[in-house]
Design an enzyme around this catalytic site. Structure first.
Site, short mmCIF file in Angstrom:
data_model
loop_
_atom_site.label_atom_id
_atom_site.label_comp_id
_atom_site.label_asym_id
_atom_site.label_seq_id
_atom_site.Cartn_x
_atom_site.Cartn_y
_atom_site.Cartn_z
N THR A 22 2.33 3.46 -7.32
CA THR A 22 1.25 4.39 -6.97
C THR A 22 1.58 5.24 -5.76
O THR A 22 2.46 4.93 -4.96
CB THR A 22 -0.06 3.63 -6.71
N ASP A 23 0.83 6.33 -5.63
CA ASP A 23 0.95 7.20 -4.47
C ASP A 23 -0.16 6.87 -3.47
O ASP A 23 -0.90 5.89 -3.65
CB ASP A 23 0.92 8.68 -4.89
N ALA A 24 -0.31 7.69 -2.44
CA ALA A 24 -1.31 7.44 -1.40
C ALA A 24 -2.74 7.46 -1.95
O ALA A 24 -3.64 6.88 -1.35
CB ALA A 24 -1.16 8.47 -0.28
N GLY A 25 -2.94 8.09 -3.09
CA GLY A 25 -4.26 8.15 -3.69
C GLY A 25 -4.58 6.97 -4.61
O GLY A 25 -5.66 6.88 -5.17
N VAL A 27 -3.07 6.27 -7.43
CA VAL A 27 -2.78 6.54 -8.84
C VAL A 27 -1.27 6.52 -9.04
O VAL A 27 -0.49 6.68 -8.10
CB VAL A 27 -3.38 7.89 -9.32
#
Length: 139
Positions: A22-25, A27
């Protein structure tokens, strides 16, 4: 040249989304889906009785992605359970085109992809014919 077109037996590989995907969001980072698609194609080959390491060692050939088209439909999130689908859409003498998709376990479509892989001589990276015994296992 041998060419087969049309839907083939579908294969599915389960994947769970981890923090590293996942990324910082929270997702799945867009490039992460490429790994999911690759893993499913590799497991499909294994299910067909094709050991990629042995193929490379014994014949000097392998499969490389030639082109890929991806449609991002919906995001996957941390801890989602996914199913990555693989179907041979077209089989040629030296390449295969796959229809792939990724769905959340609830059936939600996340990704649709078309992936063409080429069979190459790994020493010179030139296309070569898919061996007949592999074609028999694939089709």
């Amino acid at each position: 040249m041998t060419e087969t077109t049309g839907p083939a037996i579908s294969f599915s590989w389960p994947i769970r989304v981890y923090w590293e995907d996942t990324d910082a969001g929270g997702v799945v980072y867009h490039a992460g889906y490429l790994r999911f698609l690759e893993r499913a194609r590799s497991e499909w080959l294994r299910a067909c009785g094709i050991d990629q390491q042995r193929l490379r060692d014994d014949t000097g050939i392998g499969f490389v992605v030639r082109d890929m088209h991806i449609g991002f439909v919906a995001p996957a999130r941390l801890d989602d359970e996914l199913d990555v689908h693989v179907a041979v859409e077209q089989l040629r003498a030296a390449s295969m085109k796959f229809a792939q998709s990724i769905h959340r376990r609830d059936g939600t479509l996340l990704i649709q992809a078309s992936v063409r892989v080429a069979c190459v001589d790994l020493a010179n990276m030139r296309p070569c014919k898919i061996p007949d015994d592999l074609l028999a296992r694939i089709s």
